[in-house]
Structures are given as structure tokens and as C-alpha cells.
Design an enzyme around this catalytic site. Structure first.
Site, mmCIF file in Angstrom:
data_model
loop_
_atom_site.group_PDB
_atom_site.id
_atom_site.type_symbol
_atom_site.label_atom_id
_atom_site.label_comp_id
_atom_site.label_asym_id
_atom_site.label_seq_id
_atom_site.Cartn_x
_atom_site.Cartn_y
_atom_site.Cartn_z
ATOM 1 N N HIS A 464 0.832 -1.216 0.000
ATOM 2 C CA HIS A 464 0.000 0.000 0.000
ATOM 3 C C HIS A 464 0.858 1.254 0.000
ATOM 4 O O HIS A 464 0.637 2.187 -0.781
ATOM 5 C CB HIS A 464 -0.920 -0.004 1.231
ATOM 6 C CG HIS A 464 -1.751 1.241 1.377
ATOM 7 N ND1 HIS A 464 -1.310 2.338 2.090
ATOM 8 C CD2 HIS A 464 -2.953 1.572 0.866
ATOM 9 C CE1 HIS A 464 -2.230 3.277 2.039
ATOM 10 N NE2 HIS A 464 -3.239 2.847 1.302
ATOM 11 N N CYS A 840 -3.984 -1.354 -15.805
ATOM 12 C CA CYS A 840 -3.839 -0.277 -14.822
ATOM 13 C C CYS A 840 -3.098 -0.727 -13.570
ATOM 14 O O CYS A 840 -3.016 0.019 -12.604
ATOM 15 C CB CYS A 840 -5.208 0.281 -14.439
ATOM 16 S SG CYS A 840 -6.322 -0.949 -13.732
#
Length: 902
Positions: A464, A840
Site C-alpha cells: 500500500h 492499470c
């Protein structure tokens, strides 16, 4: 049998087709220069075939190979007019080791092979320089002992110091013949008594020993480790080159230099260089490299203008220009001058920074020397990071306190802050901060936005922290396992040292280093040539390049880097700050649908405003907005303070709220209640998001006077019926919005292909989708069955052990994940030839992955803003290499079709 020995001299060189493979870099270089009729010292190279015959200590040099070496020495004696161990004018050799690529651990160069107790006296008389002759002999003994006997060179320095004290020298070195001979004898006694060896006095035996030691060095532990790291085969082998010595240190008519064919600061054709003349540096004045303009070097009559240069500077200029013309690129040339005679020893493509490489490539296009395609292929896409992010101005005295994964490029210095709120408060005071966490979570995003850099103890390059940091252009280092954090105590422990909140550290997101203290940084500056190179790339590439962005800051940065739209807007990233996260928590914790809708109504104007700004920044370019994707528990409070604050807002007891939070926790949330599953369980969430998107498209279109066509992405679809269900909600909302506004709006509905089942059933899912965007992060997780956040440690071991070549979360796994993508592309286009296909995931900005996406036929890649230039260049290179470059033409428009309902 492969040829074992190749000779070379000016104008004549036995040069095989695979020169670097056969002769090593140094041998190949000298043979090239010789074949171009340039002045090189004559010599010979023992090929990698000879190494394969004699690379072990047991095998040694065969009689046949020794015979070929003796024949080569005879040829050298005839060529040079000198004799190897002769009665006058001794022939001395420099012996250099090299492989097909530069490699640490190989035997060092040994100079002056052929000197012994007798030939050193001959050389002294010939040159009338006793000191030079004996210095050369002592240097040879040192290097011979180091290479052949593995002696420590420092031992000989100690011997010289001892002799100085014993003999009472009044200078730094011997001055009389007796002193030189005494020091030499001391060196030779040391080899005999301490090393148990006898220094050979026969030049041929010296040469054989050096060659054998060079051959054996291929299996030195350092060389072996380098080969494994760079996948160089064990049997590739090395070559050994021996050539006549050049006496470049003897007098003021001698010296050593390096010349470049271009001024790397401007890219223009202009000889530059450095030169050491008789121990005095002509070139480096104040640390600056001497520039020798070609037009200023020589007069019309050919006489040199550059004073102090002992050789033919006009000839050097011509030689360097000839090499550049042959190579077709800027070159640097190592040369020597011995008694005013010029010799070239090596040439190579000039080493340069990314900015210098771009300047040279663009300038050579302007001069008509290379085509645009060649300029594009000469620049390493990843090197553009040097131009887009700050770098550390190092002085070699930095204290590294830890090293982890280089997760997001660039460097930053700041005060340590252990929490997002603390980072925001300190940054508001104008102080640079580094957010330091064990790992980051979505609720840390506001702290990451204000921090100058991010450091985490856990996680990898696709964690993250890494993904968000790359998206917002912040340096990030992850997975620094040597560090320990106690956020409650405000302590960072590193190598038995304690750092507290407010202490300064520096992180380098390009190397993964964590450094003590505040270091000076160099800010990036994009040159005019950078923009020109990007124009070349845009003319060559086929695929479009979009960006992953949610904030106006990210979107504007991406546009400035040439992004052609937004390929991924992760709407969940818009909900983690201030009143937004409170409204989200109220929605998640509501007791019924009515409570959820009430909270969502407060989020609607915020979402609509966000989307309007993104549409306006993109000014008609495509914007793909992904509906809410992560598990709902990620939005919930974690610390006691946040739980108490949220409980008070909801009118609940903290204990009650904690039970509710616990009930929403999942054992494996990444494979749990998320993505389109949330939309099916709570349709009201998607209704509000769809309304915000469509209303924003209408308003942005009215302001711009041109239609805005949003692309709505449904995440984590594995079943056609999932997409049908969510799409029906979007279509119903669209009908209501258009009826309420009295305006028609076109929109696309597609999905992210991130599950193996979706790839396998792509033909069926494509019947209901206007576009696919491959989410390679989750697709890689689900194909391999590993977590990207937990895999950094063991994947590094896999790479070291050769089980995998690269981290599959950084570069697409062509054989597994790539096979599924290729299958999905083929199936989707078979169903809908006009479907728009993109990627993506993080691999969308990886040059190696982009090459695969080009071959697969995707329409676009999407990546973080600061990787957009890298992706543009990599896409151009991929198109050129695949033969699909559209030189001079703009990339094609998206093939997705627009939908509208009234």
C-alpha cells in the site's frame, strides 16, 4: 577447434564476428581500433576458447598453447624491434583480463611483464632513467605477487618503509643504484621467505604465470557472485590480452588521458578530455573537465593550438571522430603518450547520466547522424527517474542505518513522524517530515500526502505504501527489516541506535537506503531535449499512456508529464480524510439501508465535486473511475482515540462500537467482501457513486462546452451476472439523472480483469463490457496464490536462488499471468472487436511489462503520474522493436464505443 590466439597491430587485426564473446571487452576494443588503422600498441589476445582449455589450476597451460604464445612473442619482437629477455631494448608487456561484460573479481592488470634483475638494468641504461626502471620493476613485483600469489600489496608498502628506516633515506624513495637494488632484493626475499615462492626471472615463465592466474580468477567468489546475479553462463569465460608497454610516466613528453567525442553538457560534437602530463594534471582545474573545441585544436596548416600537450592533438581529434562515426554514438577513448608518440588503448560508448544521454541522442538526430527511432532506443526508460525526482548530493560520508526495498524513486529528508496526524500537524508548520510506519493503511493517506517521504518496516514494492507513494510522487522505502518501531513510545531503533520523533533522517527511494541526518538534495530539472525526446517517442508509439490518479495534484502532475487520460481513479482514496471518513464510517456502521443512504447523501456532493475537477483537468481525455473496491473494515477506526471519537459521533458506547467493528473484520479480506460484491450487497453505494459520476460529467461538459464521457469500472468481476447486476443499477441511475437534468450523457461501463475466472470467461464478460482494464496486481496475487504485501521477503530469496527471474509484482509474469491476459484479449476481441483494452496495475509503468503489452495488442497502459514519461518511452521502444511504429503519426484513438441512454 576454436582459435585460441588473435594478434593485432595498427591496420591489421584478426577480429572474429563475435569479438566481445571471443576476445573480451578489452581485446575486442583493441582489435577494433587496430582494424580502423588507429595507433594501438601491438599485441595478442588469448580467447575464451583458450580459457576453456586451461581454466583450472590442475590443467594449466597446454604445451600447444604455450607454443602459440611463444610464436606470438616472436611476432611481437619483430614488430617492435625489442626482445623478450634480450640483451638490449627489452620487450615489456601489459597483461589485461576481461570478459564480454565488465565484471568485478577478475585478475587486475599486470604491467611491465618481462622485467627481471637483468632487464631492469638494460631498461635503465636505454632510457637513462634508473629511478623509472626500478619503480617499474617494483610495481611489477607487487602486482605479480598480488595476482599470482594472492599477496597483500600493503605488505610491500611496509617493506619499503622498513628499508627507508634501515638505510636512512633522506627522500621518499631510493636515489642511488645501491638503494634501488637493496629494496628490490628485499621484495624478492619477502616473496621467498614469507610466501614460500620464488619470483620467476624468466619473462616467458612470468607471462605464463600471469595468464594462468587470470584464467583462474573467473572462479573467484566475487566474480562468481556477479555472474549469478547477472545470469552470465559459467562457460562464457574470459580472455587475456597482452600488448607492448607504453612508457607513459617517464617524462614531460609522456602522459595518460581520456578523450570524449562530445561535450556531454551540451551534446554537441566537441572534443573534451582529461590529461595527466608527467604527473601534472592539465585538464582538471578546479575540478572541471578541460574542454577542447574541435575548431580550436589545430591551425589550418595542421599545427596544434593546445599548448602543453606532448602528442599530436590534431591526430587525437581525428581519431576520436572516426571512432564515433564508426560506432554511431558518443565515445570516450583512453589514450597514452609515450615520448610524444600517441597510442589508443580503449574506446567505449561514453558513460553518461540520463540527462546527458538524452542531450547526445537528440543532438545526433539534429545533426542527421541517427534516426529518431535510434535515439529512442538508446535511452533506458528507467533512467528517466533521475530527471523526475530529487536526488541526494553525496560526499561519501553518509551513515546508512538501514536498507529496504526501493519502492518509489527520489530522495527526501525530514523529521521522523510516527503517525499521519502528527505528520500533518508538523508539516502544517512548514517542517519537512518522513512518515515512519510498520506499514501504511488507507487511513494514512492524508499523512502520506503532506509527508516528504514514507518509510515502512514491512511491505514490498507493491505494498500500500509503495503504490500510493508512487501515485503521489513521494519517495518511499519499504521492507526495512533491520528497523524496529515503537510508535507509542515514539522510538525508531536502528543498529543499536535510537531515533525519536523529530529526529532527522533521509531516505533514498531509488536505492532503498535510510540515512542518518539531513542531507542536501538536488532538485530535478527537465531539459528542452527531454521534451524533444518525448516528441520522438509519441510519434513512434502505438499504445496510449494514461495515469492512475485520484487527486487534482496527481492529475495535474500526470498531465504535465504527458498522460492521455486517467486509466484508474480509485474512489476509495477519496474517502479517507476529515468529514469524508466520518461519513463513510457512519454509512458502514448504520443499522439499516435508510441510515446508509443518509450518510451517502452527505458524500454525494463531495464525490461530484471531485469528479468535476478531474474531468476539467483532463479536458476531454478519457477518465476511468473505479467504483468502491476495498473491504469496508479498512475505513473503520483502529486506535482507542479514533474509536471513542466515532462512538461519540454515532451516540454509541465504545464497547458496542468495538463489537460492531470486530464483526466486520475478515480472515482474508483481499479475497472477501469487496469489489462488485459490495455493490451487490449494498446497491445504494453504487447508486450514489454512479449519480456523482454522471452529474459531474454533465456539469463539466456544460462548463467546457464539450461532452464528457466517463468510463465507469466495476471491480473484481468474476461472473458475467455480477457485471450485469451492477450495470443495470448504473443504467437505472443514468436514466434518472438524465431525466432530472434534461440532458443526455454518454458513458462507458467496463470491468477490471483481476481474477483468473474473468480472464478465462473474457468472451462472455465482453458481451456486457465496453472496456477491460487488467488489474495486474490482484491478477498476480490470485494466479500465484500469494499476497503482495507479505511476499517481499520470500520472493527476494526466490530471486537469489534462481527460482524466479524477477518479482512478478514488478514485472508481469509472461508465462502465467501473461498467458491469461493474452487469452482474455483474444477472447474479448473475438466477441467485441471494438472493445477497449488496457492495463492499470503497477506493471503498467514497467518497461519490460510494457513490451509484453505491446506484443499482446493492448490499447493503453496506465501508471502512476511520475512513471508516465517512462511508459511513453517504453511504449515507443516496444513499438519500434515489434515493427509497428507509426513514425510521424499520432497514436490511435481508443477503440471503445460510447453508450448513451435517454
Amino acid at each position: 577447434m576454436s582459435k585460441r590466439l588473435f594478434t593485432f597491430s595498427r591496420g591489421a587485426a584478426a577480429r572474429p564476428v563475435d569479438a566481445a564473446e571471443t576476445l573480451g571487452l578489452k581485446g575486442a576494443n583493441l582489435s577494433l581500433l587496430a582494424s580502423l588503422d588507429l595507433p594501438v600498441p601491438p599485441g595478442f589476445t588469448l580467447s575464451t576458447a583458450a580459457w576453456r582449455e586451461a581454466s583450472s589450476p590442475e590443467s594449466g597451460l597446454s604445451p600447444a598453447l604455450r607454443g602459440e604464445i611463444r610464436d606470438a612473442i616472436d611476432w611481437l619482437e619483430t614488430t617492435t624491434g625489442r626482445r623478450f629477455d634480450g640483451d638490449q631494448r627489452p620487450l615489456l608487456l601489459a597483461v589485461r583480463t576481461s570478459a564480454r561484460t565488465a565484471m568485478p573479481g577478475l585478475a587486475e592488470t599486470v604491467l611491465d611483464v618481462g622485467l627481471n634483475n637483468r632487464t631492469v638494468e638494460l631498461l635503465a641504461r636505454e632510457l637513462e632513467d634508473l629511478g623509472f626502471a626500478f619503480r617499474s620493476y617494483l610495481r611489477f613485483i607487487e602486482s605479480f605477487a598480488a595476482v599470482v600469489y594472492k599477496a597483500d600489496p600493503a605488505e610491500f608498502e611496509d617493506l619499503a618503509d622498513d628499508e627507508r628506516k634501515l638505510a636512512g633515506w633522506r627522500t621518499d624513495g631510493p636515489t642511488t643504484p645501491e638503494q634501488w637494488r637493496a629494496l628490490t632484493a628485499r621484495y624478492l626475499r619477502f616473496i621467498e621467505t614469507e610466501l614460500g615462492r620464488t619470483f620467476p626471472q624468466t619473462p616467458l615463465e612470468q607471462l605464463y604465470a600471469v595468464i594462468q592466474a587470470a584464467f583462474v580468477s573467473w572462479r573467484d567468489p566475487v566474480a562468481r557472485a556477479f555472474r549469478i546475479l547477472h545470469s552470465i553462463p559459467e562457460n562464457a569465460g574470459l580472455a587475456v590480452t597482452a600488448h607492448a608497454m607504453i612508457f607513459n610516466e617517464r617524462s614531460q613528453n609522456s602522459g595518460t588521458g581520456r578523450a570524449l567525442s562530445r561535450d556531454l553538457k551540451t551534446g554537441r560534437s566537441q572534443l573534451t578530455g582529461e590529461f595527466m602530463l608527467g604527473g601534472r594534471d592539465l585538464a582538471a582545474v578546479g575540478g572541471e573537465v578541460q574542454s577542447w573545441p574541435l575548431s580550436d585544436l589545430c591551425d589550418v596548416d595542421g599545427s596544434a593550438k593546445l599548448t602543453g600537450f606532448p602528442g599530436d592533438i590534431c591526430a587525437l581529434s581525428d581519431h576520436v571522430r572516426r571512432i564515433e562515426a564508426h560506432v554511431g554514438d558518443a565515445v570516450e577513448v583512453d589514450f597514452m603518450v609515450g615520448d610524444s608518440e600517441l597510442f589508443l588503448l580503449q574506446s567505449r560508448v561514453a558513460k553518461r547520466s540520463a540527462a546527458e544521454a538524452i542531450r547526445v541522442a537528440v543532438e545526433m538526430v539534429r545533426e542527421g547522424l541517427i534516426e529518431e527511432a535510434e535515439a529512442i532506443l538508446r535511452i533506458e526508460p528507467a533512467s528517466l527517474d533521475q530527471l523526475l525526482h530529487p536526488t541526494i548530493l553525496r560526499n561519501g560520508e553518509e551513515t546508512v542505518i538501514g536498507k529496504g526495498m526501493p519502492a518509489s524513486p527520489g530522495a527526501a529528508s525530514g523529521e521522523i513522524m510516527f503517525g499521519a496526524e502528527a505528520a500533518r500537524e508538523r508539516a502544517a508548520q512548514g517542517v519537512p517530515v518522513i512518515l515512519v510506519r510498520n506499514e501504511t493503511h488507507p487511513e494514512d493517506i492524508h499523512g502520506m500526502h503532506v509527508a516528504d517521504g514514507v518509510l515502512t518496516v514491512r511491505g514490498g514494492t507493491t505494498s500500500h505504501a509503495a503504490v500510493v507513494a508512487r501515485g503521489i510522487g513521494k519517495p518511499c522505502v519499504t521492507g526495512v527489516n533491520a528497523l524496529r518501531i515503537d510508535p507509542e513510545a515514539g522510538v525508531l531503533q536502528a543498529r543499536n541506535r535510537i531515533f525519536r520523533a523529530g529526529d532527522w533522517i533521509t531516505i533514498d527511494g531509488s536505492s532503498g537506503e535510510v540515512i542518518e541526518g539531513r542531507l542536501p538534495l538536488q532538485r530535478p530539472a527537465l531539459s528542452g531535449e527531454f521534451a524533444v525526446l518525448m516528441e520522438f517517442a509519441d510519434r513512434a508509439r502505438r499504445m496510449r499512456v494514461r495515469t492512475n490518479a485520484e487527486t487534482p495534484l496527481e492529475a495535474r502532475a500526470a498531465r504535465s508529464f504527458g498522460a492521455e487520460g486517467i486509466g484508474l481513479c480509485r474512489t476509495e482514496h477519496m474517502f479517507f480524510e476529515g468529514p469524508r471518513v466520518q461519513a463513510m464510517r457512519e454509512m458502514i456502521l448504520a443499522a439499516d439501508e435508510a441510515g446508509r443512504r443518509a450518510a451517502l447523501e452527505r458524500l454525494l456532493p463531495m464525490q461530484r465535486s471531485d469528479f468535476i475537477e478531474l474531468f476539467e483537468i483532463m479536458a476531454g481525455l478519457p477518465v476511468t473511475i473505479r467504483l468502491l473496491d476495498p473491504p469496508l473494515h479498512e475505513f473503520l477506526p483502529t486506535g482507542d482515540g479514533e474509536i471513542a471519537e466515532t462512538a461519540a459521533m454515532l451516540g454509541l458506547e465504545p464497547a458496542v462500537l468495538m463489537r460492531r467493528i470486530a464483526s466486520l473484520q475478515e480472515y482474508n479480506p483481499m479475497l472477501g467482501h469487496r469489489g462488485c460484491r459490495l455493490a451487490i450487497s449494498y446497491p445504494e453505494i453504487i447508486e450514489v457513486q454512479a449519480r456523482a459520476i454522471l452529474e459531474a460529467a454533465i456539469e463539466a461538459g456544460e462548463r467546457a462546452g464539450a461532452a464528457v464521457v466517463p468510463e465507469i469500472m466495476v471491480p473484481l468481476v468474476g461472473l458475467r451476472r455480477e457485471l450485469d447486476f451492477v450495470k443495470a443499477i448504473i443504467d437505472r441511475v443514468a436514466g434518472r439523472v438524465m431525466a432530472e437534468r434534461g440532458r443526455s450523457v454518454a458513458y462507458l461501463v467496463g470491468t477490471m480483469i483481476e481474477l483468473p475466472r474473468a480472464a478465462v470467461r473474457a468472451d462472455t464478460i465482453a458481451e456486457a463490457a465496453d472496456f477491460f482494464s487488467f488489474g495486474t496486481n490482484d491478477l498476480t496475487q490470485t494466479v500465484f496464490g500469494i499476497s503482495r504485501d507479505d511476499s517481499a521477503g520470500f520472493l527476494a530469496t526466490y530471486e537469489r536462488q534462481g527460482i524466479i527471474d524477477r518479482d512478478p509484482f514488478q514485472t508481469v509474469d509472461v508465462d502465467g499471468v501473461g498467458e491469461l491476459i493474452a487469452m482474455a484479449v483474444e477472447k474479448a476481441r473475438r466477441t467485441r472487436p471494438d472493445i477497449s483494452l488496457g492495463v492499470c496495475g503497477e506493471q503498467g509503468g514497467d518497461p519490460l511489462s510494457i513490451g509484453f503489452f505491446e506484443r499482446t495488442g493492448l490499447d493503453y497502459v496506465s501508471c502512476s503520474p511520475f512513471r508516465v514519461p517512462i511508459a511513453r518511452l517504453a511504449a515507443a521502444q516496444a513499438a519500434i522493436r515489434s515493427g509497428q511504429a507509426l513514425m510521424g503519426a499520432a497514436p490511435p484513438k481508443s477503440r471503445g464505443r460510447h453508450r448513451s441512454e435517454s
